[in-house]
Design a protein around this motif. Structure first.
Motif, PDB file in Angstrom:
ATOM      1  N   SER A 313     -17.211 -13.175   1.578  1.00 20.96           N
ATOM      2  CA  SER A 313     -16.877 -13.015   3.054  1.00 20.96           C
ATOM      3  C   SER A 313     -15.996 -11.555   3.111  1.00 20.96           C
ATOM      4  CB  SER A 313     -16.135 -13.917   3.786  1.00 20.96           C
ATOM      5  OG  SER A 313     -14.750 -13.923   3.265  1.00 20.96           O
ATOM      6  N   GLU A 314     -15.953 -11.045   4.125  1.00 26.49           N
ATOM      7  CA  GLU A 314     -15.479  -9.744   4.364  1.00 26.49           C
ATOM      8  C   GLU A 314     -13.906  -9.874   3.935  1.00 26.49           C
ATOM      9  OE1 GLU A 314     -15.788  -6.902   7.910  1.00 26.49           O
ATOM     10  OE2 GLU A 314     -18.069  -7.280   7.603  1.00 26.49           O
ATOM     11  N   THR A 315     -13.167 -10.993   4.691  1.00 30.50           N
ATOM     12  CA  THR A 315     -12.008 -11.385   4.630  1.00 30.50           C
ATOM     13  C   THR A 315     -11.420 -11.537   3.130  1.00 30.50           C
ATOM     14  OG1 THR A 315     -12.186 -12.801   6.488  1.00 30.50           O
ATOM     15  CG2 THR A 315      -9.940 -13.003   5.548  1.00 30.50           C
ATOM     16  N   THR A 316     -12.219 -12.435   2.372  1.00 31.52           N
ATOM     17  CA  THR A 316     -12.068 -12.509   0.739  1.00 31.52           C
ATOM     18  C   THR A 316     -12.104 -11.088   0.110  1.00 31.52           C
ATOM     19  OG1 THR A 316     -13.087 -14.813   1.145  1.00 31.52           O
ATOM     20  CG2 THR A 316     -12.751 -13.788  -1.105  1.00 31.52           C
ATOM     21  N   ILE A 317     -12.936 -10.419   0.421  1.00 31.45           N
ATOM     22  CA  ILE A 317     -13.131  -9.143  -0.377  1.00 31.45           C
ATOM     23  C   ILE A 317     -11.820  -8.167   0.086  1.00 31.45           C
ATOM     24  CG2 ILE A 317     -14.418  -6.992  -0.266  1.00 31.45           C
ATOM     25  CD1 ILE A 317     -17.015  -8.137  -0.058  1.00 31.45           C
ATOM     26  N   LYS A 318     -11.515  -8.244   1.240  1.00 34.43           N
ATOM     27  CA  LYS A 318     -10.080  -7.256   1.603  1.00 34.43           C
ATOM     28  C   LYS A 318      -8.849  -7.805   0.876  1.00 34.43           C
ATOM     29  CE  LYS A 318      -8.039  -6.019   5.758  1.00 34.43           C
ATOM     30  NZ  LYS A 318      -7.555  -6.222   7.000  1.00 34.43           N
ATOM     31  N   LYS A 319      -8.777  -9.284   1.086  1.00 32.33           N
ATOM     32  CA  LYS A 319      -7.468  -9.940   0.421  1.00 32.33           C
ATOM     33  C   LYS A 319      -7.495  -9.554  -1.221  1.00 32.33           C
ATOM     34  CE  LYS A 319      -5.568 -13.729   2.018  1.00 32.33           C
ATOM     35  NZ  LYS A 319      -5.676 -14.974   2.401  1.00 32.33           N
ATOM     36  N   ALA A 320      -8.751 -10.151  -1.734  1.00 31.19           N
ATOM     37  CA  ALA A 320      -9.091  -9.999  -3.374  1.00 31.19           C
ATOM     38  C   ALA A 320      -8.760  -8.556  -3.780  1.00 31.19           C
ATOM     39  CB  ALA A 320     -10.317 -10.586  -3.784  1.00 31.19           C
ATOM     40  N   LYS A 321      -9.277  -7.585  -2.913  1.00 31.45           N
ATOM     41  CA  LYS A 321      -9.341  -6.231  -3.321  1.00 31.45           C
ATOM     42  C   LYS A 321      -7.957  -5.894  -3.377  1.00 31.45           C
ATOM     43  CE  LYS A 321     -11.417  -1.923  -2.585  1.00 31.45           C
ATOM     44  NZ  LYS A 321     -10.210  -0.942  -2.310  1.00 31.45           N
ATOM     45  N   ARG A 322      -6.905  -6.416  -2.732  1.00 27.64           N
ATOM     46  CA  ARG A 322      -5.528  -6.085  -2.684  1.00 27.64           C
ATOM     47  C   ARG A 322      -4.800  -6.184  -4.372  1.00 27.64           C
ATOM     48  NH1 ARG A 322      -4.014  -7.597   2.900  1.00 27.64           N
ATOM     49  NH2 ARG A 322      -3.659  -9.758   1.983  1.00 27.64           N
ATOM     50  N   SER A 323      -5.335  -7.352  -4.795  1.00 28.02           N
ATOM     51  CA  SER A 323      -4.915  -7.641  -6.279  1.00 28.02           C
ATOM     52  C   SER A 323      -5.488  -6.939  -7.250  1.00 28.02           C
ATOM     53  CB  SER A 323      -5.484  -9.055  -6.515  1.00 28.02           C
ATOM     54  OG  SER A 323      -4.877 -10.126  -5.502  1.00 28.02           O
ATOM     55  N   LEU A 324      -6.844  -6.286  -6.997  1.00 28.41           N
ATOM     56  CA  LEU A 324      -7.335  -5.522  -8.174  1.00 28.41           C
ATOM     57  C   LEU A 324      -6.960  -4.089  -7.754  1.00 28.41           C
ATOM     58  CD1 LEU A 324     -10.870  -7.224  -7.871  1.00 28.41           C
ATOM     59  CD2 LEU A 324      -9.741  -6.842  -9.851  1.00 28.41           C
ATOM     60  N   ASP A 325      -6.640  -3.833  -6.518  1.00 29.84           N
ATOM     61  CA  ASP A 325      -6.142  -2.403  -6.640  1.00 29.84           C
ATOM     62  C   ASP A 325      -4.688  -2.134  -7.052  1.00 29.84           C
ATOM     63  OD1 ASP A 325      -8.401  -1.627  -5.285  1.00 29.84           O
ATOM     64  OD2 ASP A 325      -7.460  -1.764  -3.221  1.00 29.84           O
ATOM     65  N   LYS A 326      -3.845  -3.312  -7.046  1.00 28.68           N
ATOM     66  CA  LYS A 326      -2.659  -3.323  -7.531  1.00 28.68           C
ATOM     67  C   LYS A 326      -2.558  -3.249  -8.977  1.00 28.68           C
ATOM     68  CE  LYS A 326       1.809  -3.812  -7.262  1.00 28.68           C
ATOM     69  NZ  LYS A 326       2.538  -2.628  -6.651  1.00 28.68           N
ATOM     70  N   MET A 327      -3.745  -3.799  -9.746  1.00 31.48           N
ATOM     71  CA  MET A 327      -3.660  -3.792 -11.165  1.00 31.48           C
ATOM     72  C   MET A 327      -4.063  -2.185 -11.508  1.00 31.48           C
ATOM     73  SD  MET A 327      -6.925  -5.527 -13.578  1.00 31.48           S
ATOM     74  CE  MET A 327      -8.240  -4.838 -12.834  1.00 31.48           C
ATOM     75  N   VAL A 328      -5.202  -1.822 -10.797  1.00 36.53           N
ATOM     76  CA  VAL A 328      -5.409  -0.421 -11.168  1.00 36.53           C
ATOM     77  C   VAL A 328      -4.193   0.641 -11.047  1.00 36.53           C
ATOM     78  CG1 VAL A 328      -7.083   1.482 -10.448  1.00 36.53           C
ATOM     79  CG2 VAL A 328      -7.998  -0.688 -10.439  1.00 36.53           C
ATOM     80  N   GLU A 329      -3.759   0.334  -9.683  1.00 31.90           N
ATOM     81  CA  GLU A 329      -2.565   1.389  -9.495  1.00 31.90           C
ATOM     82  C   GLU A 329      -1.489   0.975 -10.780  1.00 31.90           C
ATOM     83  OE1 GLU A 329      -0.213   0.220  -5.881  1.00 31.90           O
ATOM     84  OE2 GLU A 329       1.523   0.630  -7.026  1.00 31.90           O
ATOM     85  N   ILE A 330      -1.047   0.033 -11.135  1.00 34.00           N
ATOM     86  CA  ILE A 330      -0.335  -0.042 -12.159  1.00 34.00           C
ATOM     87  C   ILE A 330      -0.540   0.412 -13.358  1.00 34.00           C
ATOM     88  CG2 ILE A 330       1.006  -1.665 -13.733  1.00 34.00           C
ATOM     89  CD1 ILE A 330       1.495  -3.642 -11.328  1.00 34.00           C
ATOM     90  N   VAL A 331      -2.008   0.109 -13.760  1.00 36.43           N
ATOM     91  CA  VAL A 331      -2.379   0.714 -15.205  1.00 36.43           C
ATOM     92  C   VAL A 331      -2.342   2.561 -14.987  1.00 36.43           C
ATOM     93  CG1 VAL A 331      -4.739   0.903 -16.497  1.00 36.43           C
ATOM     94  CG2 VAL A 331      -3.975  -1.297 -15.504  1.00 36.43           C
ATOM     95  N   GLU A 332      -2.829   2.772 -14.013  1.00 42.35           N
ATOM     96  CA  GLU A 332      -2.811   4.300 -13.907  1.00 42.35           C
ATOM     97  C   GLU A 332      -1.555   4.849 -13.627  1.00 42.35           C
ATOM     98  OE1 GLU A 332      -6.093   5.304 -10.885  1.00 42.35           O
ATOM     99  OE2 GLU A 332      -7.559   4.696 -12.477  1.00 42.35           O
ATOM    100  N   ASN A 333      -0.387   4.247 -13.475  1.00 36.89           N
ATOM    101  CA  ASN A 333       1.106   5.090 -13.347  1.00 36.89           C
ATOM    102  C   ASN A 333       1.630   5.044 -14.419  1.00 36.89           C
ATOM    103  OD1 ASN A 333       0.443   5.928 -10.593  1.00 36.89           O
ATOM    104  ND2 ASN A 333       1.044   4.277  -9.683  1.00 36.89           N
ATOM    105  N   VAL A 334       1.246   3.931 -15.328  1.00 34.65           N
ATOM    106  CA  VAL A 334       2.029   3.717 -16.552  1.00 34.65           C
ATOM    107  C   VAL A 334       1.828   4.912 -17.474  1.00 34.65           C
ATOM    108  CG1 VAL A 334       2.217   2.313 -18.578  1.00 34.65           C
ATOM    109  CG2 VAL A 334       2.218   1.412 -16.569  1.00 34.65           C
TER     110      VAL A 334
END
Ligand code: 13P
Ligand code: SF4
Length: 334
Positions: A313-334
């Motif tokens: 569902s669009e809601t699941t995608i939107k909410k789960a993407k926040r978790s994945l985006d946070k992972m990428v943000e941390i990995v790319e800023n270290v």
């Protein structure tokens, strides 16, 4: 589809070059040639990409995959691909992750394959944990369903778990669902990890005793273990990490002998790709990963059944993407 004798001969030679090191005869390669040729032709016609995890069988990894890797590498490929269609040869949660990161694309799986870790926890379990520990940040290992990812603050993979823990603002972290990975990470961080009870049915089976036997027989061998193994096994290791960390170690190390304490697909990859190295000891098959078959991959590319297409569902995608985006943000800023 019909192929000329010349096309078949060329394909047999291509397959045998990789699979020969794993004991595949030319005849065995010939037996899968029509399927690999058809898949590779359809991929071009449909602008499709085949992504495969390193625990897949060699016919998939070397016959049809455009990229073979660990969970993090596969996620990044899925996120960046320009292909219209992603065929994901791996367990279901990895294909869901591809859909979350690139929702415009159609993502298909040859078989709906689970994982003991992903099965161990539900979205409600995460909500209950949050209520119990309101000050804690919540990290889910990528081996979870999209519904579970949607309830977390950040996702992580075996390639970056410690970085993600350290990159979170909270001192207390609910780390789900892998109990053993959390036990392995706890001594490496000052933060308090609140664990869940999930385990990987493959990695929990390895024994420290077997590793010591190998060390006795081959004192120069390097022991590389996946972070889903038990702490007793990790204690024996020269490296604890993701499947890609283990392959990179084999590639770059000066030594000749290695034991890969993980699923058999990775051992296959190491044997096929590093012919000058010796890979010691036994491995264990993941029954979920091995549900993916070459013939089903062809069907899923040609005319998929309903359950071969990832739907979220669009809601699941939107909410789960926040978790994945946070992972990428941390990995790319270290
Ligand atoms: P990697 O991300 O290290 O490839 O691990 C995935 C997995 O399922 C290990 O069991
Ligand atoms: Fe899940 Fe373990 Fe299989 Fe990986 S090896 S997919 S963690 S059951």
């Amino acid at each position: 589809m019909k192929f000329s004798a010349q096309e078949i001969q060329k394909e047999v030679a291509r397959l045998h070059k990789k699979l020969g090191a794993l004991g595949w005869t030319e005849k065995a390669c010939e037996d899968i040639t029509k399927v690999t040729l058809e898949i590779n032709k359809l991929k071009k016609e449909k602008n499709a990409i085949v992504l495969a995890h390193s625990y897949q069988t060699p016919d998939i990894m070397y016959g049809i995959a455009d990229f073979v890797g660990d969970s993090y590498g596969l996620s990044m490929k899925a996120k960046k691909t320009k292909a219209d269609l992603i065929i994901f040869c791996s367990v279901h949660f990895m294909a869901e992750t591809a859909k979350i990161l690139n929702p415009e694309k159609e993502v298909r799986v040859p078989a709906v394959a689970s994982c003991s870790l992903a099965e161990s926890i539900t979205a409600k379990d995460v909500r209950d944990l949050r209520k119990k520990h309101p000050k804690a940040g919540v990290i889910c290992y990528v081996n979870t369903s999209a519904a579970v990812k949607a309830e977390c603050d950040a996702c992580c993979t075996s390639a970056n778990a410690l970085k993600i823990i350290e990159g979170m603002p909270q001192d207390e972290i609910i780390f789900v669902p892998d109990k053993l990975m959390a036990q392995n990470l706890q001594p490496l961080t000052k933060k308090k990890l609140i664990k869940w009870g999930g385990t990987c049915i493959v990695h929990e089976e390895f024994s420290d005793k077997d590793i010591r036997e190998i060390k006795k027989l081959h004192p120069k061998a390097k022991i590389l273990v996946h972070s889903e193994c038990t702490p007793r096994v990790v204690k024996e290791a020269d490296l604890m990490g993701s499947t890609t960390d283990m392959l990179n170690y084999v590639k770059n190390a000066k030594g000749k002998q290695f034991m890969l304490v993980t699923e058999c697909g990775l051992k296959d990859r190491a044997i096929a790709e590093f012919k000058d190295k010796e890979i010691l000891g036994s491995c264990i098959l993941c029954p979920y990963m091995k549900e993916i078959l070459l013939e089903d991959t062809l069907e899923c590319l040609k005319s998929p059944s309903k359950n071969q297409i990832i739907k979220l569902s669009e809601t699941t995608i939107k909410k789960a993407k926040r978790s994945l985006d946070k992972m990428v943000e941390i990995v790319e800023n270290v």
